[in-house]
Design a protein around this motif. Sequence first.
Motif, PDB file in Angstrom:
ATOM      1  N   VAL A 229       0.860  -1.248  -0.043  1.00  0.00           N
ATOM      2  CA  VAL A 229      -0.054  -0.103  -0.004  1.00  0.00           C
ATOM      3  C   VAL A 229       0.951   1.328   0.064  1.00  0.00           C
ATOM      4  O   VAL A 229       0.730   2.175  -0.675  1.00  0.00           O
ATOM      5  CB  VAL A 229      -0.959   0.038   1.311  1.00  0.00           C
ATOM      6  N   THR A 230       1.808   1.293   0.654  1.00  0.00           N
ATOM      7  CA  THR A 230       2.755   2.466   0.847  1.00  0.00           C
ATOM      8  C   THR A 230       3.369   2.490  -0.429  1.00  0.00           C
ATOM      9  O   THR A 230       3.593   3.797  -0.836  1.00  0.00           O
ATOM     10  CB  THR A 230       3.930   2.171   1.762  1.00  0.00           C
ATOM     11  N   LEU A 231       4.135   1.550  -1.163  1.00  0.00           N
ATOM     12  CA  LEU A 231       4.450   1.718  -2.479  1.00  0.00           C
ATOM     13  C   LEU A 231       3.598   2.101  -3.437  1.00  0.00           C
ATOM     14  O   LEU A 231       4.131   3.168  -4.230  1.00  0.00           O
ATOM     15  CB  LEU A 231       5.283   0.475  -2.771  1.00  0.00           C
ATOM     16  N   LYS A 232       2.446   1.770  -3.583  1.00  0.00           N
ATOM     17  CA  LYS A 232       1.495   2.048  -4.492  1.00  0.00           C
ATOM     18  C   LYS A 232       1.089   3.581  -4.178  1.00  0.00           C
ATOM     19  O   LYS A 232       0.844   4.456  -5.269  1.00  0.00           O
ATOM     20  CB  LYS A 232       0.345   1.183  -4.416  1.00  0.00           C
ATOM     21  N   VAL A 233       1.001   3.875  -3.068  1.00  0.00           N
ATOM     22  CA  VAL A 233       0.545   5.477  -2.684  1.00  0.00           C
ATOM     23  C   VAL A 233       1.846   6.178  -3.107  1.00  0.00           C
ATOM     24  O   VAL A 233       1.329   7.348  -3.726  1.00  0.00           O
ATOM     25  CB  VAL A 233       0.197   5.498  -1.397  1.00  0.00           C
TER      26      VAL A 233
ATOM     27  N   ILE B  61      -5.678   8.597   0.875  1.00  0.00           N
ATOM     28  CA  ILE B  61      -4.219   9.001   1.172  1.00  0.00           C
ATOM     29  C   ILE B  61      -3.527   9.366  -0.057  1.00  0.00           C
ATOM     30  O   ILE B  61      -2.627  10.398   0.135  1.00  0.00           O
ATOM     31  CB  ILE B  61      -3.651   7.417   1.640  1.00  0.00           C
ATOM     32  N   VAL B  62      -3.927   8.862  -1.005  1.00  0.00           N
ATOM     33  CA  VAL B  62      -3.231   9.452  -2.438  1.00  0.00           C
ATOM     34  C   VAL B  62      -3.315  10.925  -2.677  1.00  0.00           C
ATOM     35  O   VAL B  62      -2.480  11.916  -2.793  1.00  0.00           O
ATOM     36  CB  VAL B  62      -3.684   8.636  -3.596  1.00  0.00           C
ATOM     37  N   LEU B  63      -4.555  11.255  -2.369  1.00  0.00           N
ATOM     38  CA  LEU B  63      -5.035  12.881  -2.348  1.00  0.00           C
ATOM     39  C   LEU B  63      -4.360  13.520  -1.444  1.00  0.00           C
ATOM     40  O   LEU B  63      -4.027  14.536  -1.814  1.00  0.00           O
ATOM     41  CB  LEU B  63      -6.560  12.968  -2.424  1.00  0.00           C
ATOM     42  N   ALA B  64      -4.443  13.113   0.047  1.00  0.00           N
ATOM     43  CA  ALA B  64      -3.785  13.886   0.772  1.00  0.00           C
ATOM     44  C   ALA B  64      -2.126  13.893   0.568  1.00  0.00           C
ATOM     45  O   ALA B  64      -1.539  15.154   0.921  1.00  0.00           O
ATOM     46  CB  ALA B  64      -4.122  13.056   2.172  1.00  0.00           C
TER      47      ALA B  64
ATOM     48  N   VAL C  39       4.176   6.075  -5.480  1.00  0.00           N
ATOM     49  CA  VAL C  39       4.168   6.201  -6.726  1.00  0.00           C
ATOM     50  C   VAL C  39       3.221   7.097  -7.460  1.00  0.00           C
ATOM     51  O   VAL C  39       3.300   7.979  -8.085  1.00  0.00           O
ATOM     52  CB  VAL C  39       4.174   4.793  -7.326  1.00  0.00           C
ATOM     53  N   ILE C  40       1.926   6.791  -6.943  1.00  0.00           N
ATOM     54  CA  ILE C  40       0.581   7.432  -7.661  1.00  0.00           C
ATOM     55  C   ILE C  40       0.894   8.979  -7.022  1.00  0.00           C
ATOM     56  O   ILE C  40       0.606   9.954  -8.014  1.00  0.00           O
ATOM     57  CB  ILE C  40      -0.381   6.831  -7.467  1.00  0.00           C
ATOM     58  N   SER C  41       0.870   9.277  -6.024  1.00  0.00           N
ATOM     59  CA  SER C  41       0.768  10.485  -5.164  1.00  0.00           C
ATOM     60  C   SER C  41       1.894  11.588  -5.738  1.00  0.00           C
ATOM     61  O   SER C  41       1.987  12.370  -6.041  1.00  0.00           O
ATOM     62  CB  SER C  41       0.654  10.421  -3.677  1.00  0.00           C
ATOM     63  N   SER C  42       3.222  10.704  -5.991  1.00  0.00           N
ATOM     64  CA  SER C  42       4.404  11.596  -6.359  1.00  0.00           C
ATOM     65  C   SER C  42       4.231  11.983  -7.720  1.00  0.00           C
ATOM     66  O   SER C  42       4.522  12.832  -8.236  1.00  0.00           O
ATOM     67  CB  SER C  42       5.676  10.864  -6.156  1.00  0.00           C
ATOM     68  N   THR C  43       3.720  11.076  -8.701  1.00  0.00           N
ATOM     69  CA  THR C  43       3.665  11.215 -10.055  1.00  0.00           C
ATOM     70  C   THR C  43       2.339  12.399 -10.193  1.00  0.00           C
ATOM     71  O   THR C  43       2.613  13.332 -10.991  1.00  0.00           O
ATOM     72  CB  THR C  43       3.027   9.900 -10.806  1.00  0.00           C
ATOM     73  N   PHE C  44       1.256  12.493  -9.678  1.00  0.00           N
ATOM     74  CA  PHE C  44       0.214  13.382  -9.574  1.00  0.00           C
ATOM     75  C   PHE C  44       0.961  14.759  -9.154  1.00  0.00           C
ATOM     76  O   PHE C  44       0.889  15.957  -9.648  1.00  0.00           O
ATOM     77  CB  PHE C  44      -0.928  13.108  -8.860  1.00  0.00           C
TER      78      PHE C  44
END
Length: 270
Positions: free
Chosen positions: A63-67, A133-136, A69-74
């Motif tokens: 979950v941490t890795l997925k969040v 979490i991704v949005l935050a 990667v996605i959040s840093s890209t956005f």
Amino acid sequence: MRRLSWFNTVSLTLGFAFLYIPMIILVIYSFNAGKLVTVWTGFSTKWYGELFQNEAFLNAAWVTLKVAVISSTFATVLGTMAAYVMVRGGRFYGRTLFSGMIYAPLVMPEVITGLSLLLLFIAIGLDRGTLTIVLAHTTFSMCYVSVVVSSRLVTFDRSLEEAALDLGCTPFDAFKSVTLPIIAPAVISGWLLAFTLSLDDLVIASFTSGPSSTTLPIKIFSAVRLGVSPEINALSSIMIGIVAFGVITTSLMSKRAITRRQAEENKAVQ
């Protein structure tokens, strides 16, 4: 070459010792055969095997890795756009407010940011989970990307863009073919910074995570409150090893690039 004084030498030694001796002790005790993390009973790697069989830690790591990667890209996309507007937009109505909103998360306490995002998600009826979490993380890490990219755009030679425009490029083509490749190191640095901040975040994630989306920092913090186990030492040692490998690899690549560039410049001069 100036030699270090005794004061600087002692200060550096004490500083490095304060930072790295606890990490060294942690790595050593991750190979302890006993369950007690402060009593050495023999060398063993069994706790690493136990760690890779612990589904809770593995799920939290995924979950941490997925969040991250996605959040840093956005965050990189939005932060780069914000930096471009701030540097190239000139004077426009609301610029002061816009810049203040961009830089506010830099000085805002994480508790306030996490609580405000939690209240927002509750108000709009969005269930807490991986998405929240991704949005935050995107929200608070975007400003760091914006700062890094803005510092590069400020020193960018705009005559290169003007030359591309004179040769028939559209503004978008000039940005894609000229500007973006030149500022790419800053964009990559911003992505890595956002990725690191997301991996390390505990406070904001604790407000915005749900029961099925526990991140690794939250899992480690919860486990440590019940007592430090050898598995946590093993997990921390793996994380230290990954970070050390990344730092060494990046340093070697940078050194090789500098050496190659100097060799090309010397060859051009000759």
